[in-house]
Design a protein around this motif. Structure first.
Motif, mmCIF file in Angstrom:
data_model
loop_
_atom_site.group_PDB
_atom_site.id
_atom_site.type_symbol
_atom_site.label_atom_id
_atom_site.label_comp_id
_atom_site.label_asym_id
_atom_site.label_seq_id
_atom_site.Cartn_x
_atom_site.Cartn_y
_atom_site.Cartn_z
ATOM 1 N N VAL A 140 12.207 29.969 84.092
ATOM 2 C CA VAL A 140 11.780 31.083 83.234
ATOM 3 C C VAL A 140 11.951 32.408 83.979
ATOM 4 O O VAL A 140 12.523 33.367 83.453
ATOM 5 C CB VAL A 140 10.321 30.910 82.753
ATOM 6 N N ALA A 141 11.477 32.465 85.216
ATOM 7 C CA ALA A 141 11.587 33.715 85.983
ATOM 8 C C ALA A 141 13.050 34.093 86.168
ATOM 9 O O ALA A 141 13.418 35.270 86.037
ATOM 10 C CB ALA A 141 10.894 33.561 87.339
ATOM 11 N N MET B 35 14.383 35.527 82.912
ATOM 12 C CA MET B 35 13.858 36.840 82.522
ATOM 13 C C MET B 35 14.558 37.985 83.257
ATOM 14 O O MET B 35 14.427 39.144 82.873
ATOM 15 C CB MET B 35 12.350 36.924 82.799
ATOM 16 N N CYS C 157 6.910 32.501 73.875
ATOM 17 C CA CYS C 157 6.613 33.845 74.378
ATOM 18 C C CYS C 157 7.879 34.689 74.292
ATOM 19 O O CYS C 157 8.863 34.417 74.983
ATOM 20 C CB CYS C 157 6.130 33.743 75.830
ATOM 21 N N ALA D 139 9.595 37.956 75.241
ATOM 22 C CA ALA D 139 9.233 38.732 76.422
ATOM 23 C C ALA D 139 10.256 39.770 76.806
ATOM 24 O O ALA D 139 11.465 39.585 76.612
ATOM 25 C CB ALA D 139 9.026 37.776 77.601
ATOM 26 N N ASN D 140 9.766 40.882 77.298
ATOM 27 C CA ASN D 140 10.557 41.817 78.057
ATOM 28 C C ASN D 140 9.655 42.331 79.177
ATOM 29 O O ASN D 140 9.037 43.386 79.062
ATOM 30 C CB ASN D 140 11.087 42.963 77.202
ATOM 31 N N VAL E 268 5.110 35.923 84.484
ATOM 32 C CA VAL E 268 6.421 35.270 84.362
ATOM 33 C C VAL E 268 6.462 34.032 85.262
ATOM 34 O O VAL E 268 6.893 32.953 84.837
ATOM 35 C CB VAL E 268 7.549 36.262 84.719
ATOM 36 N N LEU E 269 5.978 34.174 86.494
ATOM 37 C CA LEU E 269 5.961 33.022 87.403
ATOM 38 C C LEU E 269 5.058 31.916 86.857
ATOM 39 O O LEU E 269 5.354 30.728 86.994
ATOM 40 C CB LEU E 269 5.509 33.461 88.801
ATOM 41 N N LEU F 187 4.631 31.156 83.786
ATOM 42 C CA LEU F 187 5.324 30.414 82.719
ATOM 43 C C LEU F 187 6.152 29.268 83.304
ATOM 44 O O LEU F 187 6.447 28.293 82.609
ATOM 45 C CB LEU F 187 6.221 31.350 81.898
ATOM 46 N N ASP F 188 6.515 29.395 84.592
ATOM 47 C CA ASP F 188 7.165 28.273 85.276
ATOM 48 C C ASP F 188 6.152 27.289 85.842
ATOM 49 O O ASP F 188 6.302 26.076 85.709
ATOM 50 C CB ASP F 188 8.050 28.800 86.424
ATOM 51 N N ILE G 274 5.203 26.717 77.541
ATOM 52 C CA ILE G 274 5.550 27.841 76.671
ATOM 53 C C ILE G 274 7.026 28.188 76.893
ATOM 54 O O ILE G 274 7.466 28.334 78.032
ATOM 55 C CB ILE G 274 4.657 29.075 76.951
ATOM 56 N N GLY H 228 9.911 30.616 77.091
ATOM 57 C CA GLY H 228 10.101 32.050 77.328
ATOM 58 C C GLY H 228 11.413 32.504 76.704
ATOM 59 O O GLY H 228 12.459 31.927 76.982
ATOM 60 N N VAL H 229 11.344 33.506 75.862
ATOM 61 C CA VAL H 229 12.545 33.999 75.170
ATOM 62 C C VAL H 229 12.708 35.478 75.506
ATOM 63 O O VAL H 229 11.906 36.316 75.080
ATOM 64 C CB VAL H 229 12.419 33.805 73.647
ATOM 65 N N LEU H 230 13.745 35.790 76.267
ATOM 66 C CA LEU H 230 13.965 37.179 76.677
ATOM 67 C C LEU H 230 14.583 37.977 75.527
ATOM 68 O O LEU H 230 15.514 37.526 74.866
ATOM 69 C CB LEU H 230 14.902 37.214 77.888
#
Lengths: 512, 512
Positions: A457-458, A461, B19, B21-22, B31-32, B34-35, B40, B42-44
């Motif tokens: 994820v990180a 992003m 999520c 995210a930006n 962000v970390l 989420l890993d 969840i 993560g969708v940038l």
């Protein structure tokens, strides 16, 4: 004459000549007034943040406010972040925000919001027009508000019925621009410090104009002081032999390593410098309180104060022009250093560089030190997506000057709609996208935080690589001739061609 | 476990699974997390308004909140207008907004703003986390806030130090979704009105679900009532034989012409209808107060109320499926009617249509009346630039369903960054841009106001024709395979191909 026409007439009377606009139904009387009361150039922007970014760029280059004409609270909301940047840059900006008719608002139509609350986030002056009879006077007050304190964001909210109703008698006479002052005791205190030990002059606002930098250079010649600027200044005149001003590093640990060399840091036209972000164990301010001497705040008379200070320290009458070589043209695959070197090596005299290159642009500041004279604008408030809009406004404010928008891809993707306005208005803007295909600052921050193996994820992003943004297609999609290069030689060739021509161009500089 | 990890664990416990995210530096611990606390997705998103638009689309289709992870006040500001649309649609959305470390904020770093004030524009629930020990409980409270009143925007502001500090004990147990109610006396009043004279049922919220529309159709069968919906409903199940619901016209004079036919308008899951804009001499509300009977507000139990009302009026057990023909495939150069007919004629069963076509799409609503069953989403709050983001979120919320984003060019230009997320996530979204190369609503408004010969500024503010937006290049620039057509036959061919495939596609439908 209706209220809208009276408002436009008053704006012309106050010296407003450009309106960056994205109007809707509630602003149609104002749009019609731009035709019936000629004198203001209407510039359509396809997103409000382009309009507000353009007003910021225009205001920084001309010293006077442009009008932003936006549609209700949502229109203002879309333009907030570049108004935030303008606020941090002390740029004068006049927002005229349409609002539902006052009799309709209590029904809470779908587009209704608390406009005033939103406006307060970024505006020093906020007023709702109370009727057509007084809207011209309100406009003059708002322009006055934009001119206060060396430049502010002023927002006038104009309900539809205040635009449509019968206006009052002739609009008020033009207000005087407020006269700035400075405190003589600060000059004496600064002079004592400069004579007593090793100091730096930290310059901002008008202290970064040609006159300001030359005076600061004379003071430096007399006292051995160094010249500094904030990491994100609003505008600096640079190159062409002007004294060099060093930029305070972005990361506070590095900034403190620099500032600790000085007995005092004399602040001229800015404020005691603050770290961009807070890091545990590192102070918020990168100078100590005892070390900081304020000569002038941004809204004060920094030029007068510098002149007095120069006299007080017995500064020489002039400074010898600084000389040095522009960077040699690099070769091979592009990296951040070579993109910066090519731009700094080729940029023409009297150009304007709008620099939102962030990590791509770190090398540019020093690389451009010996370029011919130019105006250097930076992202000031940290809210990304300013560059393309600000370059648009700078070009409209300074039609004879070439504008180079040195832009990172992550930030640039926020404001692609600006290219359309550049094409529509035939503006002389060359955009160089330093394409590293990432939000690289996040990788830098992760590495500094000791995260060597970020999880998926990180990693995701921070990565703009799946898919790549194709900037040639994006630029051309919005009407700007565009080309991509991936070598320093290719960038130099295309940049020379773009600089030799007229009108907007986009060059994607793909980094290895 | 740090505060960020506890927050993510609590979000997973509350059923959050996406999520949008930006993020920036202040959100890196989240962000970390989420890993390190998986669960969840993560969708940038390359612009915050895409993230908030996606959360709106996701929430409308799934009935539960997605998380938006945004960077400080400016990140929230960029996403405000689609949160405004979500608020007007009663969509549950959870914003998690990073903030500077609480010890750093008093120094007023450049990105600092009054986040809470901005959040209040769109949020029913706003809270600033007070520390890592309580941040998980705060998150659960915020999700609870998002679930209240049938769906709200809830914003939790999380300072960097609240993310980094040691979290408290295990996160709270999952909260129950609040149970909705309705007022039985409103049922009796509505039943009396329906029996006494010609009425309409104005449906919103869950009354526009399949169950709601079928019950309303049964009531209509018993009483002769007409079924209506707001001009800009959040979501309606349509086609496949469901009873037809007529849309209230956009312009209030036309809306009043419709509503004056009824003795009473019974409002179910929405509010007394309000004109989109106020026009001098036309009332704000398009029903009179005496004519309006509220059965349920958007947050109330409309399905229960409709069931009780059906029993009260002795409605039949079911309704015969409505039958009718889909539009014939048109031919020749494209206009608004033929674009609508092609989409309505080809859209597959069980698809989702995100409709931000505005003037291009006026014909679509009736054209799609006999399409196979589909979910119809519209722009709700009037803040344009919602469609591409909302389509993105709908596709993530409903992975098995084809999403068609019927989009006008003016609105679409606001949110082009959404195409990148569609490409990156491989989403099954087909975008049809109805390209009339204008902000046509402004031309319509000018004509209605009797302005037959607008001046050059007014003409320029409504025209997107200089230069044309090249949507094929824009779509491909952001990674989506794209094609342009200018005939009905061409549109039908390309739309059939796109619907037969998987993954994002863009079709520019250039109108004559």
């Amino acid at each position: 004459m209706n209220g809208a026409e009276a408002l436009v007439a008053a704006a012309i009377g106050e010296g407003i000549d450009v309106c960056f606009a994205n109007p809707g139904t509630t602003e149609m009387p104002l749009v019609l007034a731009l035709d019936s009361v000629p004198g203001i150039r209407g510039v359509l922007c396809l997103h409000e943040n382009v309009a507000t970014g353009a007003a910021d760029g225009y205001g920084r280059m001309t010293g006077k406010p442009a009008m932003c004409l936006l549609h209700l609270g949502p229109g203002l909301a879309n333009g907030l972040t570049n108004l935030h940047n303008a606020r941090r840059a002390h740029t004068p900006v006049l927002n005229v925000i349409g609002e539902h008719a006052s009799w309709h608002l209590p029904a809470d139509p779908l587009l209704a919001t608390h406009v005033e609350g939103v406006a307060r986030m970024v505006s020093h002056y906020v007023k709702g027009a109370a009727g057509a009879a007084t809207v011209a006077a309100d406009l003059a007050d708002a322009v006055d508000g934009a001119r206060q304190s060396g430049g502010q964001v002023a927002t006038l909210i104009v309900p539809h019925d205040s635009q449509l109703g019968e206006a009052g008698p002739a609009s008020p006479a033009r207000r005087a621009v407020p006269r700035k002052t400075h405190a003589p005791e600060n000059v004496l205190r600064a002079a004592r410090a400069l004579k007593a030990g090793r100091c730096a002059l930290l310059l901002g606002a008008e202290a970064l104009s040609e006159d300001g930098i030359v005076m600061a250079g004379r003071i430096a010649a007399a006292t051995g002081a160094d010249l500094l600027a904030d990491s994100f200044f609003a505008r600096m005149e640079r190159g062409g032999g002007l004294p060099h001003v060093a930029k305070i590093p972005y990361f506070p640990d590095q900034a403190i390593e620099l500032t600790r060399r000085y007995a005092h840091v004399v602040v001229v036209g800015t404020r005691r410098p603050v770290a961009f972000f807070g890091y545990p164990g590192i102070p918020s301010h990168v100078t100590t309180e005892a070390q900081t001497l304020v000569l002038t705040a941004p809204h004060e008379d920094s030029l007068g104060a510098l002149a007095a200070l120069a006299a007080e320290v017995g500064a020489p009458d002039g400074v010898a022009p600084v000389s040095g070589e522009r960077p040699a043209m690099p070769a091979g695959p592009l990296d951040a250093a070579s993109v910066a070197a090519v731009i700094a090596g080729l940029q023409p005299e009297n150009c304007i560089v709008m620099d939102e290159a962030l990590t791509v642009g770190t090398a540019y500041y020093d690389a451009s030190r010996h370029a011919p004279r130019f105006s250097h604008l930076m992202l000031t408030g940290g809210a990304i997506g300013e560059g393309p809009g600000a370059a648009t406004g700078a070009a409209i404010g300074c039609p004879g000057r070439k504008v180079i928008n040195f832009q990172s891809d992550g930030c640039g993707a926020y404001s692609v709609q600006a290219f359309w306005t550049q094409a529509r208005e035939g503006l002389d803007v060359v955009t160089v996208i330093g394409s590293n295909r990432s939000y690289n600052i996040l990788n830098v921050e992760l590495a500094r935080a000791g995260v060597t193996e970020p999880g998926p994820v990180a990693r995701s992003m921070a990565a703009l690589d799946n898919p790549f943004l194709d900037w040639v297609k994006i630029g051309e999609g919005f009407g700007v001739p565009s080309v991509a290069v991936d070598t320093a030689e290719g960038l130099a060739l295309e940049l020379e061609k773009a600089l030799a021509g007229k009108g907007p161009r986009l060059i994607e500089a793909i980094m290895a």
